[in-house]
Scaffold this motif. Sequence first.
Motif, PDB file in Angstrom:
ATOM      1  N   ARG A 368       0.819  -1.219   0.000  1.00  0.00           N
ATOM      2  CA  ARG A 368       0.000   0.000   0.000  1.00  0.00           C
ATOM      3  C   ARG A 368       0.854   1.271   0.000  1.00  0.00           C
ATOM      4  O   ARG A 368       0.561   2.237   0.715  1.00  0.00           O
ATOM      5  CB  ARG A 368      -0.937   0.019   1.201  1.00  0.00           C
ATOM      6  CG  ARG A 368      -1.953  -1.100   1.159  1.00  0.00           C
ATOM      7  CD  ARG A 368      -2.738  -1.187   2.445  1.00  0.00           C
ATOM      8  NE  ARG A 368      -3.621  -2.345   2.408  1.00  0.00           N
ATOM      9  CZ  ARG A 368      -4.901  -2.281   2.107  1.00  0.00           C
ATOM     10  NH1 ARG A 368      -5.445  -1.135   1.778  1.00  0.00           N
ATOM     11  NH2 ARG A 368      -5.627  -3.370   2.100  1.00  0.00           N
ATOM     12  N   CYS A 369       1.901   1.240  -0.770  1.00  0.00           N
ATOM     13  CA  CYS A 369       2.781   2.412  -0.810  1.00  0.00           C
ATOM     14  C   CYS A 369       2.170   3.555  -1.626  1.00  0.00           C
ATOM     15  O   CYS A 369       2.544   4.710  -1.460  1.00  0.00           O
ATOM     16  CB  CYS A 369       4.131   2.024  -1.393  1.00  0.00           C
ATOM     17  SG  CYS A 369       4.038   1.480  -3.116  1.00  0.00           S
ATOM     18  N   ALA A 373      -0.514   4.601  -7.821  1.00  0.00           N
ATOM     19  CA  ALA A 373      -1.496   5.672  -8.004  1.00  0.00           C
ATOM     20  C   ALA A 373      -0.794   6.975  -8.414  1.00  0.00           C
ATOM     21  O   ALA A 373      -1.308   7.736  -9.231  1.00  0.00           O
ATOM     22  CB  ALA A 373      -2.292   5.874  -6.725  1.00  0.00           C
ATOM     23  N   SER A 374       0.392   7.203  -7.857  1.00  0.00           N
ATOM     24  CA  SER A 374       1.128   8.420  -8.215  1.00  0.00           C
ATOM     25  C   SER A 374       1.560   8.401  -9.674  1.00  0.00           C
ATOM     26  O   SER A 374       1.620   9.433 -10.331  1.00  0.00           O
ATOM     27  CB  SER A 374       2.377   8.567  -7.348  1.00  0.00           C
ATOM     28  OG  SER A 374       2.023   8.593  -6.002  1.00  0.00           O
ATOM     29  N   ALA A 375       1.843   7.210 -10.198  1.00  0.00           N
ATOM     30  CA  ALA A 375       2.346   7.115 -11.577  1.00  0.00           C
ATOM     31  C   ALA A 375       1.222   7.018 -12.602  1.00  0.00           C
ATOM     32  O   ALA A 375       1.452   7.228 -13.796  1.00  0.00           O
ATOM     33  CB  ALA A 375       3.249   5.883 -11.705  1.00  0.00           C
ATOM     34  N   GLN A 383      -3.994  -0.101  -6.913  1.00  0.00           N
ATOM     35  CA  GLN A 383      -3.986  -1.119  -5.844  1.00  0.00           C
ATOM     36  C   GLN A 383      -5.408  -1.529  -5.477  1.00  0.00           C
ATOM     37  O   GLN A 383      -5.680  -2.705  -5.218  1.00  0.00           O
ATOM     38  CB  GLN A 383      -3.186  -0.646  -4.615  1.00  0.00           C
ATOM     39  CG  GLN A 383      -3.824   0.406  -3.735  1.00  0.00           C
ATOM     40  CD  GLN A 383      -3.602   1.819  -4.257  1.00  0.00           C
ATOM     41  OE1 GLN A 383      -3.500   2.047  -5.458  1.00  0.00           O
ATOM     42  NE2 GLN A 383      -3.549   2.781  -3.353  1.00  0.00           N
ATOM     43  N   GLN A 384      -6.348  -0.552  -5.497  1.00  0.00           N
ATOM     44  CA  GLN A 384      -7.744  -0.895  -5.189  1.00  0.00           C
ATOM     45  C   GLN A 384      -8.382  -1.671  -6.345  1.00  0.00           C
ATOM     46  O   GLN A 384      -9.140  -2.610  -6.143  1.00  0.00           O
ATOM     47  CB  GLN A 384      -8.543   0.376  -4.918  1.00  0.00           C
ATOM     48  CG  GLN A 384      -8.192   0.990  -3.585  1.00  0.00           C
ATOM     49  CD  GLN A 384      -9.168   2.102  -3.200  1.00  0.00           C
ATOM     50  OE1 GLN A 384     -10.244   2.221  -3.759  1.00  0.00           O
ATOM     51  NE2 GLN A 384      -8.755   2.915  -2.242  1.00  0.00           N
ATOM     52  N   VAL A 414       6.702   0.905 -11.487  1.00  0.00           N
ATOM     53  CA  VAL A 414       7.077   1.514 -10.199  1.00  0.00           C
ATOM     54  C   VAL A 414       6.743   0.628  -9.007  1.00  0.00           C
ATOM     55  O   VAL A 414       7.168   0.931  -7.887  1.00  0.00           O
ATOM     56  CB  VAL A 414       6.388   2.892 -10.008  1.00  0.00           C
ATOM     57  CG1 VAL A 414       6.812   3.858 -11.095  1.00  0.00           C
ATOM     58  CG2 VAL A 414       4.869   2.759  -9.964  1.00  0.00           C
ATOM     59  N   CYS A 415       6.012  -0.453  -9.218  1.00  0.00           N
ATOM     60  CA  CYS A 415       5.533  -1.248  -8.079  1.00  0.00           C
ATOM     61  C   CYS A 415       6.700  -1.984  -7.401  1.00  0.00           C
ATOM     62  O   CYS A 415       7.340  -2.847  -8.011  1.00  0.00           O
ATOM     63  CB  CYS A 415       4.493  -2.256  -8.539  1.00  0.00           C
ATOM     64  SG  CYS A 415       3.939  -3.331  -7.194  1.00  0.00           S
ATOM     65  N   PRO A 416       6.989  -1.687  -6.124  1.00  0.00           N
ATOM     66  CA  PRO A 416       8.109  -2.357  -5.447  1.00  0.00           C
ATOM     67  C   PRO A 416       7.812  -3.822  -5.154  1.00  0.00           C
ATOM     68  O   PRO A 416       8.732  -4.590  -4.853  1.00  0.00           O
ATOM     69  CB  PRO A 416       8.254  -1.560  -4.147  1.00  0.00           C
ATOM     70  CG  PRO A 416       6.922  -0.952  -3.908  1.00  0.00           C
ATOM     71  CD  PRO A 416       6.320  -0.706  -5.250  1.00  0.00           C
ATOM     72  N   SER A 417       6.538  -4.219  -5.244  1.00  0.00           N
ATOM     73  CA  SER A 417       6.181  -5.612  -4.975  1.00  0.00           C
ATOM     74  C   SER A 417       6.107  -6.444  -6.255  1.00  0.00           C
ATOM     75  O   SER A 417       5.699  -7.609  -6.213  1.00  0.00           O
ATOM     76  CB  SER A 417       4.838  -5.675  -4.239  1.00  0.00           C
ATOM     77  OG  SER A 417       4.938  -5.055  -2.990  1.00  0.00           O
ATOM     78  N   HIS A 418       6.469  -5.831  -7.383  1.00  0.00           N
ATOM     79  CA  HIS A 418       6.534  -6.540  -8.676  1.00  0.00           C
ATOM     80  C   HIS A 418       5.206  -7.198  -9.048  1.00  0.00           C
ATOM     81  O   HIS A 418       5.163  -8.314  -9.566  1.00  0.00           O
ATOM     82  CB  HIS A 418       7.644  -7.599  -8.662  1.00  0.00           C
ATOM     83  CG  HIS A 418       8.921  -7.111  -8.068  1.00  0.00           C
ATOM     84  ND1 HIS A 418       9.642  -6.085  -8.626  1.00  0.00           N
ATOM     85  CD2 HIS A 418       9.575  -7.470  -6.935  1.00  0.00           C
ATOM     86  CE1 HIS A 418      10.703  -5.847  -7.884  1.00  0.00           C
ATOM     87  NE2 HIS A 418      10.684  -6.656  -6.843  1.00  0.00           N
TER      88      HIS A 418
END
Length: 501
Positions: A368-369, A373-375, A383-384, A414-418
């Motif tokens: 949930r970083c 959504a920012s990108a 994420q939702q 950009v997703c750190p969780s891939h």
Amino acid sequence: MLLKHFHGGLTLAGHKGESTGRGLQACAMPPVLHVCLLQHAGTPARACVAVGDAVAAGQRIGIAEGEVSADVHSPCAGRVLAVAPRPLARFPGLEADHVTLETSAAPAAHRLPAMDWQASEPAALLERLRAAGLVGLGGAGFPTAGKLAVARDLLVLNGAECEPWIACDDALLREHADDVVRGGRLLARMVGAGRVLLAIEDAMTEALAAARAAAQSQGDGAVEVVAVPTIYPQGGERQLIQVLTGQEVPRGGLPRDIGVIVQNVATARAAWLAVTQGEALVSRVVTVTGPGVAQPGNFVVPIGTSVAHVVAQAGGYTDAAARLLLGGPMMGQALPHDDFPLGKQDNCVLVLSADQVVDREPEMPCIRCGDCASACPSQLLPQQLLWQARAGNLERAQDQGVFDCIECGCCDLVCPSHIALTQQFRSTKLAIRLRAADTGIALAARERHEHRQQRLERESAERAQRHEARRAGSAPADAVAAALERARARQSPGHDPDPST
Ligand code: SF4
Ligand code: SF4
């Protein structure tokens, strides 16, 4: 001109220069073309030629079926070898009919009569674009005539190529900016637009210079050239409109809802050629690039040419070749082999090297970083959306704007969780469409069943009438009429049979 910003997006390393140095090159006609009858959004065209037929270059070989469809024409003189289904590169696992043509050196060409674009009625111009099989050449492939049928205030010519390696519009503008500007004026006349903006990324300096010169000499100042920042995905329709006008296309809506129409620069040129020279859409510019090809370039490719042939035109594969993509690195489709034909929507063949192919790391739980959504240039909450999509809540995914996802891939990057967010949204949209199609099929089946029941009841009633009439055959005419009346009464709704009669 004061430009606005769109939300999110990414700055990516540019690679257009790898292919633009050689200018536009003609792709040699291959011995065989496989011309797909589904090169557009909507319903496939229907073949109007048969095996053994001789065809002229530019002759119609597929007839549009329905409102959202487009005619298909032969890029060459030749002979029809087959009309049969073949796999679609853009939709793995799906097939569509292709017309396979043996090409000949004969110069026979079929052209429509040239039109005076300023004297012709907009309806006649629309009909010409339909007859020339024009579709949007930016990638979406929506039939152009359908898009132009509604009046607009502003026409945007989109020369802001989305992805780093794709340079077909850059190459086209460098050499044919005059036609693009003329085409822009033609399209503006067709939709009654009072303003035309030609948007080009600021990194495409030569294309910008050519466009400015063309706007000066061919456009009489009617076309304004605007340099827009090179931010991915600047070439997205909604993003470009926001940058140029500050207006947002409403969620679930279309640019026409705010009086805007966006057309790719190559579409504008094709429209110009269709009207003033009677040319059907039978070729397009394709970028063939990446470290996996020997001589990257931009080629004018006959529709139906195989990927293998265009790679050969670019000097063939290098030892570095590791992955083949149709399209760019962000939104392109990986191909399992190079025996696919190119169509009107295909703007790039990219061959990456092994070091550019990054295997996706194992997926981790969402933390949930909010980076996705920012990108997100569509201002979604990926994420939702992911949560709804994975839970199978298709209605909620739709309510939360899954159809506004342009599948740009920014959230993935950009997703750190891939997490493979884009793939999930692509599948969700397909599931929603399939369910809608299933619902349509079920409704149609119920309608057919009800019609059958009504027919059976009608036939049964008619049999009963005939039977009554035969029984009363020897009776006087008024007795026959009374029997028929009793039979009719029995068929009428609410009839209460009286055993005494
Ligand atoms: S970027 Fe990835 S980890 Fe972060 S909120 Fe989005 S889906 Fe979750
Ligand atoms: S792929 Fe869709 S959800 Fe992801 S950033 Fe692009 S538009 Fe947003």
